[in-house]
Scaffold this motif. Structure first.
Motif, PDB file in Angstrom:
ATOM      1  N   GLN A 102      30.322 -27.251 -34.674  1.00  0.00           N
ATOM      2  CA  GLN A 102      30.173 -26.205 -35.683  1.00  0.00           C
ATOM      3  C   GLN A 102      31.519 -25.667 -36.143  1.00  0.00           C
ATOM      4  O   GLN A 102      31.677 -25.304 -37.315  1.00  0.00           O
ATOM      5  N   ARG A 103      32.493 -25.623 -35.268  1.00  0.00           N
ATOM      6  CA  ARG A 103      33.834 -25.217 -35.705  1.00  0.00           C
ATOM      7  C   ARG A 103      34.399 -26.237 -36.695  1.00  0.00           C
ATOM      8  O   ARG A 103      35.035 -25.869 -37.689  1.00  0.00           O
ATOM      9  N   ASP A 113      32.949 -34.690 -45.654  1.00  0.00           N
ATOM     10  CA  ASP A 113      32.972 -34.146 -44.289  1.00  0.00           C
ATOM     11  C   ASP A 113      31.924 -33.043 -44.133  1.00  0.00           C
ATOM     12  O   ASP A 113      31.229 -32.970 -43.108  1.00  0.00           O
ATOM     13  N   VAL A 114      31.831 -32.188 -45.144  1.00  0.00           N
ATOM     14  CA  VAL A 114      30.833 -31.117 -45.087  1.00  0.00           C
ATOM     15  C   VAL A 114      29.431 -31.703 -45.023  1.00  0.00           C
ATOM     16  O   VAL A 114      28.591 -31.274 -44.215  1.00  0.00           O
ATOM     17  N   ALA A 115      29.161 -32.686 -45.845  1.00  0.00           N
ATOM     18  CA  ALA A 115      27.829 -33.301 -45.850  1.00  0.00           C
ATOM     19  C   ALA A 115      27.519 -33.949 -44.512  1.00  0.00           C
ATOM     20  O   ALA A 115      26.381 -33.856 -44.010  1.00  0.00           O
ATOM     21  N   ASP A 116      28.521 -34.601 -43.921  1.00  0.00           N
ATOM     22  CA  ASP A 116      28.302 -35.188 -42.595  1.00  0.00           C
ATOM     23  C   ASP A 116      27.970 -34.107 -41.567  1.00  0.00           C
ATOM     24  O   ASP A 116      27.046 -34.259 -40.755  1.00  0.00           O
ATOM     25  N   GLY A 117      28.744 -33.027 -41.585  1.00  0.00           N
ATOM     26  CA  GLY A 117      28.512 -31.960 -40.614  1.00  0.00           C
ATOM     27  C   GLY A 117      27.166 -31.290 -40.796  1.00  0.00           C
ATOM     28  O   GLY A 117      26.455 -30.991 -39.821  1.00  0.00           O
ATOM     29  N   ILE A 118      26.780 -31.042 -42.037  1.00  0.00           N
ATOM     30  CA  ILE A 118      25.478 -30.435 -42.307  1.00  0.00           C
ATOM     31  C   ILE A 118      24.357 -31.361 -41.847  1.00  0.00           C
ATOM     32  O   ILE A 118      23.379 -30.922 -41.214  1.00  0.00           O
ATOM     33  N   THR A 119      24.481 -32.634 -42.160  1.00  0.00           N
ATOM     34  CA  THR A 119      23.433 -33.580 -41.772  1.00  0.00           C
ATOM     35  C   THR A 119      23.312 -33.679 -40.263  1.00  0.00           C
ATOM     36  O   THR A 119      22.196 -33.701 -39.711  1.00  0.00           O
ATOM     37  N   LEU A 120      24.441 -33.729 -39.571  1.00  0.00           N
ATOM     38  CA  LEU A 120      24.392 -33.771 -38.115  1.00  0.00           C
ATOM     39  C   LEU A 120      23.716 -32.533 -37.550  1.00  0.00           C
ATOM     40  O   LEU A 120      22.930 -32.610 -36.598  1.00  0.00           O
ATOM     41  N   LEU A 121      24.019 -31.373 -38.130  1.00  0.00           N
ATOM     42  CA  LEU A 121      23.396 -30.147 -37.648  1.00  0.00           C
ATOM     43  C   LEU A 121      21.897 -30.158 -37.935  1.00  0.00           C
ATOM     44  O   LEU A 121      21.086 -29.732 -37.101  1.00  0.00           O
ATOM     45  N   ALA A 157      22.705 -19.478 -40.123  1.00  0.00           N
ATOM     46  CA  ALA A 157      23.622 -18.692 -40.936  1.00  0.00           C
ATOM     47  C   ALA A 157      24.788 -19.546 -41.417  1.00  0.00           C
ATOM     48  O   ALA A 157      25.235 -19.420 -42.568  1.00  0.00           O
ATOM     49  N   GLN A 158      25.304 -20.426 -40.554  1.00  0.00           N
ATOM     50  CA  GLN A 158      26.387 -21.303 -40.977  1.00  0.00           C
ATOM     51  C   GLN A 158      25.952 -22.166 -42.161  1.00  0.00           C
ATOM     52  O   GLN A 158      26.703 -22.332 -43.136  1.00  0.00           O
ATOM     53  N   LEU A 159      24.750 -22.702 -42.096  1.00  0.00           N
ATOM     54  CA  LEU A 159      24.245 -23.503 -43.206  1.00  0.00           C
ATOM     55  C   LEU A 159      24.098 -22.658 -44.469  1.00  0.00           C
ATOM     56  O   LEU A 159      24.367 -23.138 -45.584  1.00  0.00           O
ATOM     57  N   ALA A 160      23.678 -21.420 -44.325  1.00  0.00           N
ATOM     58  CA  ALA A 160      23.522 -20.550 -45.493  1.00  0.00           C
ATOM     59  C   ALA A 160      24.862 -20.263 -46.155  1.00  0.00           C
ATOM     60  O   ALA A 160      24.995 -20.324 -47.391  1.00  0.00           O
ATOM     61  N   TRP A 161      25.880 -19.940 -45.359  1.00  0.00           N
ATOM     62  CA  TRP A 161      27.206 -19.670 -45.925  1.00  0.00           C
ATOM     63  C   TRP A 161      27.782 -20.922 -46.575  1.00  0.00           C
ATOM     64  O   TRP A 161      28.388 -20.858 -47.660  1.00  0.00           O
ATOM     65  N   GLN A 193      35.584 -17.615 -35.157  1.00  0.00           N
ATOM     66  CA  GLN A 193      34.748 -16.445 -35.396  1.00  0.00           C
ATOM     67  C   GLN A 193      33.405 -16.795 -36.030  1.00  0.00           C
ATOM     68  O   GLN A 193      32.540 -15.931 -36.134  1.00  0.00           O
ATOM     69  N   GLY A 194      33.225 -18.028 -36.450  1.00  0.00           N
ATOM     70  CA  GLY A 194      32.025 -18.409 -37.174  1.00  0.00           C
ATOM     71  C   GLY A 194      32.309 -18.444 -38.665  1.00  0.00           C
ATOM     72  O   GLY A 194      33.188 -17.745 -39.173  1.00  0.00           O
ATOM     73  N   LEU A 195      31.561 -19.258 -39.391  1.00  0.00           N
ATOM     74  CA  LEU A 195      31.855 -19.475 -40.798  1.00  0.00           C
ATOM     75  C   LEU A 195      31.703 -18.212 -41.630  1.00  0.00           C
ATOM     76  O   LEU A 195      32.547 -17.915 -42.485  1.00  0.00           O
ATOM     77  N   GLY A 196      30.625 -17.451 -41.423  1.00  0.00           N
ATOM     78  CA  GLY A 196      30.437 -16.246 -42.221  1.00  0.00           C
ATOM     79  C   GLY A 196      31.571 -15.259 -42.053  1.00  0.00           C
ATOM     80  O   GLY A 196      32.099 -14.715 -43.034  1.00  0.00           O
ATOM     81  N   ARG A 197      31.961 -15.010 -40.822  1.00  0.00           N
ATOM     82  CA  ARG A 197      33.056 -14.078 -40.576  1.00  0.00           C
ATOM     83  C   ARG A 197      34.377 -14.611 -41.126  1.00  0.00           C
ATOM     84  O   ARG A 197      35.199 -13.853 -41.639  1.00  0.00           O
ATOM     85  N   LEU A 198      34.588 -15.915 -41.033  1.00  0.00           N
ATOM     86  CA  LEU A 198      35.797 -16.514 -41.583  1.00  0.00           C
ATOM     87  C   LEU A 198      35.850 -16.344 -43.092  1.00  0.00           C
ATOM     88  O   LEU A 198      36.883 -15.918 -43.652  1.00  0.00           O
ATOM     89  N   LEU A 199      34.759 -16.650 -43.774  1.00  0.00           N
ATOM     90  CA  LEU A 199      34.738 -16.531 -45.227  1.00  0.00           C
ATOM     91  C   LEU A 199      34.922 -15.089 -45.685  1.00  0.00           C
ATOM     92  O   LEU A 199      35.652 -14.819 -46.652  1.00  0.00           O
TER      93      LEU A 199
END
Length: 646
Positions: A98-99, A119-127, A166-170, A375-381
């Motif tokens: 997830q990081r 890369d994003v698509a790969d990570g989303i699909t894996l999740l 939440a990561q997928l939503a952000w 910190q997680g994607l939402g907090r990072l963004l």
């Protein structure tokens, strides 16, 4: 139990301020619901990219990772929780995945490069393909189905599932257009998985223990509901889903109100400083999202809720100095450095709390990242798009002179406001049924120059034992390894009924009777007064007096000892001990009557969460007081014979 029935049983401060919430008509459209810019706003992302200290390491890591295998959580790792208690093997792989996805999202938003979007698509699909978003340590699959692997059609909604959705939503919010163009259909997959893994079980299964129907809610409540809220605001955007979106938001807000209902007016939490960031702060972030998504129609920050304003001050009230903090329960005296300071900074600005804002800004060091993917994607963004946070100048922390938190019976005192130099004291009453409890009624911490020397060890790495029936077989949870007495060989007992009595704050400290923490017939009272004397020679003084029935048994009386857990180099002498603390702090001396027998027990540490804080050793000082009914101990700065007392 229906969602409405479950949520209607508790009226917290949100209900008091806004009534029964029906947000369907109040919510902005899903594409505007999360308050960070989409990657289509190139001006905004050009400004974000200008924060080179933050963005450049992310871009470099994303480029290096491109084309390499993704971390893969395995079934055999999940099974280890049931076999040998290890939860780290599965969690380490899942968290690393997830990081990496978070880094990929930021890199893609900055560059809009096809390789980064891949890369994003790969990570989303894996999740989305991951068997379960629930962390194995939390899953009830074994209890409900006898399965040690996740049951796909009965998903458990826990912290991990909340983080994943939440990561997928952000990610969807920031890169939706780019994903539609390059990976048509992927956003539909996100919504399918979010629905079956999170939204449906959230609404349909209302016996989630973390909601707080049968026990006071802990940090899970705020953490999960904040993530469910973010996901619902963005992902429930299909035709005919407006009512469902409003229902999920309303349920999340009503359930979150349970957490706020038990948040005391002093803003403290019994789980301690380390858990504040994943409890009270999560609630503040959720309320910030709600205000944004309703265009301030539902703005808890403006509702005059005392506990919310007070809790923003809790973190800086716990600071001893530098990286060291007062730690209780499972907290660490030296927490991780990559905390979501921007979220605290933002909340402090909303409330106009200049001390809390200064405390957050004291961790904003230019030339270093304003936030990281840890910190997680939402907090990072939210951090990298917060211009005020990115531009904040480093300030000095407030370091208040005196703190008293009656809800948790915690007193903190230092020699002077605004400086960690000299001695500081933290002393607690409370009870032994607190969340993430340690048996520590009447314990205390002493710091010199901001560095703990009389300490609370904190916690080791979590395993299956940590939250099971054998929790108090772990030495860090036992009163035997806290700075409290052991009376006739009896340690404190676990449970809310084992509590301090007659607790009262005093100038520079605390007075209490801690006999109630022991299941020991004949112990009528154990009165302790611990205070910082700010005189010409400052010292911490611990005065114990106790009323204990005479020993009437035929065998020898078991030993009674007053104990202190020490960090640093300990040199025992007649009637005292000299301690050279960690981190170069000045030495201190602990003094007691010379006729009292004293000994030390060294504890060699091997757990990484403990060694990263304390090094390789802690030392327990044991003062034998079996034949006494009173003892006074002092802690003060060591002054050599060639130096003048200060």
């Amino acid at each position: 139990m229906t969602a409405a029935a479950a949520s209607a049983t508790v009226h917290g401060p949100l209900h008091d301020a806004f009534g029964q919430l029906n947000p369907t008509g109040l919510l902005v459209s899903a594409d505007r619901a999360l308050p960070v810019p989409s990657a289509t706003d190139r001006a905004a992302w050009a400004a974000i990219a200008a924060d080179l200290a933050t963005v450049d390491p992310i871009l470099a890591a994303a480029a290096e990772e491109h084309g390499t295998p993704w971390p893969q959580p395995l079934a055999s790792d999940a099974a280890r929780y049931h076999r040998d208690g290890d939860r780290s093997a599965w969690e380490d792989a899942a968290f690393a995945r997830q990081r990496r996805l978070s880094r990929a999202v930021v890199a893609a938003a900055v560059t809009l490069d096809d390789a980064r979007i891949d890369d994003v698509a790969d990570g989303i699909t894996l999740l989305c393909e991951q068997s379960s978003w629930c962390w194995p340590a939390h899953d009830d699959a074994f209890a409900r189905h006898g399965s040690i692997v996740a049951v796909a059609d009965d998903p458990f909604l826990d912290l991990g599932a909340g983080e994943a959705v939440a990561q997928l939503a952000w990610a969807d919010h920031v890169l939706g257009d780019a994903l539609d163009e390059r990976y048509p259909g992927l956003r539909s997959r996100i919504r399918f998985e979010a629905s079956r893994r999170v939204f449906e079980p959230f609404l349909n299964r209302r016996d989630w223990w973390w909601i707080g129907h049968e026990r006071p809610p802990i940090n899970w409540n705020a953490w999960i509901h904040a993530n469910v809220l973010a996901a619902a605001l963005r992902l429930l955007d299909g035709p005919g889903e407006a009512e469902l979106r409003g229902r999920v938001v309303a349920t999340a807000v009503a359930d979150l109100d349970r957490f706020l209902a038990v948040l005391p007016d002093d803003g403290a939490i019994d789980e301690g400083y380390g858990y504040w960031w994943e409890g009270a702060l999560r609630a503040l972030e959720a309320l910030d999202l709600l205000a944004s998504a309703t265009e301030s129609t539902v703005d808890a920050y403006a509702a005059g809720i005392p506990s919310l304003r007070a809790t923003v001050a809790y973190p800086h009230s716990m600071q001893l100095g530098g990286e060291w903090f007062v730690n209780v329960a499972d907290g660490r005296a030296k927490p991780p450095t990559g905390l979501p300071w921007s979220a605290l900074h933002r909340a402090a600005r909303r409330f106009g709390d200049s001390d809390a804002e200064a405390f957050a800004a004291s961790h904003r060091v230019h030339g270093t990242p304003s936030a990281t993917e840890e910190q997680g994607l939402g907090r990072l963004l939210r951090a990298i798009s917060d211009e005020q946070w990115v531009a904040a100048t480093t300030t000095e922390p407030p370091l208040p002179r005196d703190v008293w938190l009656p809800s948790v019976q915690l007193a903190i005192a230092r020699e002077a406001t605004g400086t960690s130099r000299g001695l500081a004291l933290a002393a607690k009453g409370g009870h032994n049924g607190e969340s993430h409890n340690h048996n520590d009624v009447g314990s205390f911490i002493v710091a010199v120059d901001g560095v703990p020397v009389v300490v609370d060890a904190g916690r080791p790495t979590y395993t299956a034992q940590t939250f099971g029936p054998d929790r108090y077989g772990i030495w860090t949870m036992q009163s035997s390894w806290h700075s409290v007495p052991e009376v006739r060989g009896v340690a404190q007992s676990a449970g809310e009924e084992f509590a301090a009595r007659e607790v009262r704050p005093e100038d520079g400290g605390l007075a209490l009777d801690l006999a109630g923490a022991y299941d020991l017939p004949g112990l009528r009272s154990w009165r302790r007064r611990v205070a910082l004397d700010r005189g010409r020679v400052p010292r911490v003084r611990v005065d114990d007096t106790w009323d204990l029935d005479p020993w009437a048994a035929g065998d020898p009386e078991p030993e009674t000892t007053v104990r202190m857990l020490l960090a640093g180099d300990v040199r025992l002498s007649h009637g005292g001990a000299r301690i050279t603390p960690l981190d170069g702090a000045r030495p201190v001396v602990v003094k007691w009557p010379s006729e009292v027998e004293a000994r030390t027990t060294a504890l060699e540490l091997d757990d990484p969460l403990l060694t990263s804080v304390w090094g390789s050793r802690l030392t327990r000082l044991e003062l034998v007081v079996t034949d006494r009914r009173a003892l006074s101990v002092t802690v003060e700065l060591f002054v050599s014979t060639t130096e003048e007392p200060r």
